[in-house]
Design an enzyme around this catalytic site. Structure first.
Site, mmCIF file in Angstrom:
data_model
loop_
_atom_site.group_PDB
_atom_site.id
_atom_site.type_symbol
_atom_site.label_atom_id
_atom_site.label_comp_id
_atom_site.label_asym_id
_atom_site.label_seq_id
_atom_site.Cartn_x
_atom_site.Cartn_y
_atom_site.Cartn_z
ATOM 1 N N ILE A 124 0.838 -1.201 0.000
ATOM 2 C CA ILE A 124 0.000 0.000 0.000
ATOM 3 C C ILE A 124 0.873 1.251 0.000
ATOM 4 C CG2 ILE A 124 -1.721 1.312 1.302
ATOM 5 C CD1 ILE A 124 -2.816 -1.403 2.317
ATOM 6 N N ASP A 137 -9.149 5.428 9.901
ATOM 7 C CA ASP A 137 -10.051 4.386 9.391
ATOM 8 C C ASP A 137 -10.092 3.169 10.326
ATOM 9 O OD1 ASP A 137 -11.750 3.308 7.313
ATOM 10 O OD2 ASP A 137 -10.076 2.037 6.672
ATOM 11 N N GLU A 151 -12.924 -1.875 17.674
ATOM 12 C CA GLU A 151 -13.920 -1.534 16.652
ATOM 13 C C GLU A 151 -15.215 -2.286 16.919
ATOM 14 O OE1 GLU A 151 -12.162 -2.197 12.785
ATOM 15 O OE2 GLU A 151 -10.511 -0.825 13.206
ATOM 16 N N HIS A 210 -13.476 1.612 9.025
ATOM 17 C CA HIS A 210 -12.607 0.541 8.493
ATOM 18 C C HIS A 210 -13.017 0.126 7.070
ATOM 19 C CE1 HIS A 210 -9.742 -2.864 9.891
ATOM 20 N NE2 HIS A 210 -9.602 -2.644 8.592
ATOM 21 N N GLY A 253 -11.201 1.166 4.305
ATOM 22 C CA GLY A 253 -10.078 1.423 3.381
ATOM 23 C C GLY A 253 -10.061 0.460 2.201
ATOM 24 N N GLY A 254 -10.298 -0.812 2.484
ATOM 25 C CA GLY A 254 -10.208 -1.810 1.423
ATOM 26 C C GLY A 254 -11.572 -2.255 0.925
#
Ligand code: NAI
Length: 408
Positions: A161, A263, A268, A291, A293-294
């Site tokens: 990344i 993120d 969580e 969360h 991001g992907g």
């Protein structure tokens, strides 16, 4: 050479949790029997359903416990159509000779794009402006808003990344510096910094892309935040434990940092219906995302392709490339042979026993590769066809053997 010891149509693949349909299509096109279930299954039901499955595909919600693995007597492999594998009892899977495949890099581009977008958002205070206009407030201001061209981005962790972000940021006109504990080839004009501190001191934007390790836990704490430039920005879409959230909230409140995009969090919510608490909520110029991001459709499709390809290569050829819990073995198929695959406990004397079997049966080995980890060994042997079944039977009956297969 046909590639399985029994017809492919007898290999049953159970895909749970709405895995992207590309996986079903690719596995079905190979001739396997594929069954799809849209949800995760509770342990008891999964333990029942796994009994006649050769391959199990899951995402993050299905727990693959010791009980499930013990019931899966025919189970050859597990595909985790996601990044993490914490939901699987990996150690027990190894013990039972079941490799687990995942897709660590399928969402690289999605994370990189999100970070680039957030850099512009932070630099223009977009999060706050958008909220204001939605609330009926018109605050047309230029003070404190900047172009990102010519500004410096510091990338911590220059892996898949991080390096992708370096390429994109440079084409955006930014100066790029990075820091990694491993020597990395810089892309384009990206520059490596000798230390994290050096990077923090020169960067207008610091973005973190390291894995979760003992070394990266709390790696951005009060001291590191203090080293960052006045008014600079922090972005974290890696792991929640990497940044000390209370220290970040303090640095934002004093105005030492100009904003942040986060993120991932130390803890969580389990599901979309649980609430979210954080000291970062409500702070100015702070972008908080759940969360994601992907989380793109492209990444889901790429995951579907990547994991199903790894599963097919394992079922058809025995290759363990991409497995998280298995020694890496990949051997090109030798024409005119049968392939014996043996997973065994890694204890002294196994190879001696196997070599004795081969020698006693006067089997001609045309290609062979063995790899081990501390617990298991994995051997692939391509043999002349006349003796392969006897070799397979003899090796399979060794007390050290966990699983033995033959591919015709
Ligand atoms: P990667 O393994 O390709 O790169 C990580 C890099 O960090 C490596 O080059 C490694 O040498 C470096 N590194 C490790 N320890 C370090 C340290 N102490 N200081 C400096 N560098 C260090 O991983 P990739 O694919 O780039 O992912 C990076 C992170 O992003 C992971 O934590 C992953 O879990 C997270 N991620 C988050 C997503 C999201 O939805 N927010 C989606 C995908 C990945």
């Amino acid at each position: 050479m046909a590639v399985t010891s029994f017809p492919k149509s007898e290999i049953k693949i159970l895909l749970l949790e709405n895995i992207h349909p590309v996986a079903r299509d690719e596995l079905a096109a190979q001739g396997f029997q594929v069954e799809c279930v849209s949800s995760a299954l509770p342990e008891a039901e999964l333990a029942e359903r796994v009994r006649d499955a050769h391959v199990l595909g899951i995402r993050s919600k299905t727990r693959i416990t010791q009980k499930v693995l013990d019931e899966g007597k025919r189970l050859l492999a597990v595909g985790a159509f996601c990044i993490g594998t914490n939901q699987i009892d990996i150690a027990h899977a190894s013990k039972r000779g079941v490799p687990v495949f995942n897709a660590p890099f399928s969402n690289t581009r999605s994370v990189a794009e999100l970070i680039l977008a957030e850099i512009v958002m932070l630099s223009r205070h977009l999060g706050d402006r958008v909220t204001e206009v939605h609330a009926g407030k018109w605050r047309k201001v230029a003070v404190g808003s900047h172009e990102v061209r010519g500004q410096t981005i510091g990338i911590v962790g220059y892996g898949h990344i991080g390096s992708q972000i370096g390429v994109l940021a440079e084409s955006f006109g930014m100066r790029v510096v990075f820091h990694d504990i491993v020597a990395k080839l810089p892309m384009g004009n990206n520059r490596s910094m000798p230390s994290l501190d050096d990077l923090l001191e020169v960067s207008d934007f610091v973005t973190v892309h390291v894995p979760e390790t003992p070394q990266t836990k709390n790696m951005i704490g009060p001291e590191q935040l203090a080293r960052m430039k006045q008014g600079s920005y922090l972005l974290n879409a890696s792991r929640g434990t990497v940044v000390v959230i209370d220290a970040l909230a303090a640095a934002l409140k004093t105005g030492h940092l100009g904003g942040a995009a986060i993120d991932v969090y130390p803890s969580e919510p389990e599901s979309n219906s649980d609430g979210f608490e954080s000291p970062l909520r409500g702070l100015t110029n702070v972008i908080l995302t759940p969360h994601i991001g992907g989380s793109t459709e492209e990444a889901q499709e790429a995951i579907g392709k990547e994991v199903s390809a790894a599963l097919m290569k394992f079922v058809n050829q025995g290759a363990t490339t991409g497995a998280v819990n298995f020694p890496l073995v990949e051997l090109p198929i030798t024409r005119g042979t049968h392939r014996v695959l043996n997973i065994h406990r890694n204890v002294p004397g196994v190879l001696r026993d196997i070599n004795k079997i081969v020698s006693d049966l006067q089997a001609n080995i045309r290609a062979q590769v063995l790899a081990t980890d501390p617990d298991i060994g994995y051997l692939i042997m391509d043999l002349d066809q006349d003796v392969s079944r006897d070799v397979k039977a003899a090796i399979g009956s060794l007390p050290t053997s966990i699983k033995t297969r033959i591919l015709f």
